[in-house]
Design an enzyme around this catalytic site. Sequence first.
Site, PDB file in Angstrom:
ATOM      1  CB  CYS B  33       5.014  -6.154   2.916  1.00 48.50           C
ATOM      2  SG  CYS B  33       6.003  -4.706   3.077  1.00 48.50           S
ATOM      3  CG  ASP B  35       2.603  -8.973  -0.892  1.00 50.66           C
ATOM      4  OD1 ASP B  35       2.154 -10.055  -1.269  1.00 50.66           O
ATOM      5  OD2 ASP B  35       1.968  -8.179  -0.182  1.00 50.66           O
ATOM      6  CB  CYS B  60      -1.185 -13.801  -0.755  1.00 53.35           C
ATOM      7  SG  CYS B  60      -1.521 -12.169  -1.389  1.00 53.35           S
ATOM      8  CB  CYS B 104      -1.668  -7.857  -4.622  1.00 56.56           C
ATOM      9  SG  CYS B 104      -1.530  -8.740  -3.069  1.00 56.56           S
TER      10      CYS B 104
END
Lengths: 393, 149
Positions: B33, B35, B60, B104
């Site tokens: 993914c 993350d 990110c 996130c």
Amino acid sequence: MEKRIYVDNAATTKTDSRVLEAMLPYFAEVYGNPSSIYAEGRAAKAAVETARAQVATAIGAEAGEIYFTGSGSEADNWAIRSAAKALKDKGNHIITTAVEHHAVLHTCQSLEKEGFEVTYLPVDAFGRVSVDAVKNAIKDTTILITVMFANNEIGTIMPIAEIGALAKEKGILFHTDAVQAIGMVPINVKEMHIDMLSLTGHKFHGPKGSGALYVRKGVKLTSFITGGAQEKNRRAGTENVAGIVGLGKAIELATEDIPKKAAYLTKLRDTYIQKMLDTVPYAQLNGHPEERLPGNANISFSFIEGEGLLLFLDMKGISASSGSACTSGSLDPSHVLLAIGRKHEEAHGSLRVSFDTENTLEDVDTIVTAVAEIVERLRSMSPLYETFLKEQK
Amino acid sequence: MYSEKVMDHFSNPRNVGEIEDANAVGEVGNPQCGDIMKIYMKINEETNIIEDVKFKTFGCGAAIATSSMATELVKGKSVDEAMQMTNKAVVEALDGLPPVKLHCSVLAEEAVQSAIFNYYENRGMTPPEGLKCSGCCGSCHHHHHEEEE
Ligand SMILES: Cc1ncc(COP(=O)(O)O)c(C=O)c1O
């Protein structure tokens, strides 16, 4: 603005001052409609035709084979859709590659929904499609081969002349998206047996929103926008005269001395790649070491995500790009990096730098130093790096 | 595209690192993914207060900023309070996130919940009802469905 280092020339370029100067009269002085018969119209028409000849000369075509469009994406859409429509009674099979720009891929995917069959050829670890793979994919029903000239992300140059010769031998229409290659690699559509070619001005110091499609004489081109008689009745709409003038001037300048420009950019590129790989551990080059666009360097840094790298670079005044999902606006990392076999996390950690002749070796050093520092910082925050170090012990 | 708060927490993240003698560790997300968040906590077993918290994140700018903010929000809080921290609270504390980055904040909430889950597990206790996550990645499942289509 503070002095910045712009190394995202594969995304777009600065309009050349000579191009801008050539364009300016076509806003408020020569503002006639090219379709009008009086003086202002005739002058505008003449400017459009001069630009058409400039584009043709740059790729070894004839002026009558050039059609102006609003972008490279439009040229891709038009070429592929026209071929599909014109040849649907002959067959329904299209051959392309897994690493095309979305302007080609999404057009092909949409044609699949309309009943066409599309083969997306895989590429090797360097991003090249093999001519044999294209040959083996050809069937009785194949009506179009579309393979990009050079890849926008990893810069890999495809064996276009060989595919062109194959397509000619088999009597199959051949289109290439040459958006990234114009002005970087010498192109001659006749010698390379290219039937259709897409290009766009903003990648070689021309204005944005100004593209062109080359279509070899004798190849049927269906109309794309219906309305007035512009572009031989095939793309209606009053011409973007200033944009077309800018495109003509830009392509003339861009193809003036390709070997000299390519040699300079190759020096920047190879110095950058060498220094980066020497300085930063766990980094690997994406794409072909030699068969690549002179200004393009794409490197994956393990254990980090590209967006953070871009944000920190931006703070340091450096503009570059990444194949990370976070920067693409979607959730998937670059389809190109996945196609050359990079793992998801490696694709997320890629950095594309695309040089221009305005860049210098000093810029290269500045970028390498900045990237090395940022990568180290992001790795110190990365649980993947932590796990990796523990496993090393 | 990012608020000043997000940029601040991204460029000067609070509580980055590991806790050697952590008694609660949670990790969510996966490299596919793009993350991964790992949160370490030192929780006082008498008072159930989160005395220290650290994180490491692969992701990110928004992923780093949400991790940083989430650790700030739970530091010094009781486990019960920390369990109530929602992704919305993280987003609000950061003055908003672009819509494509909201996942996130979900990941940050899950990372905290996952660490607390681990805290109970480590002590051989049944984690309280309502703890959502034990190492899963809700936002990502959705994405993989899309990929398969
Ligand atoms: C290979 C390639 N094809 C097509 C395009 C689209 O060109 P435009 O932005 O003019 O639509 C681009 C640039 O984004 C590209 O790199």
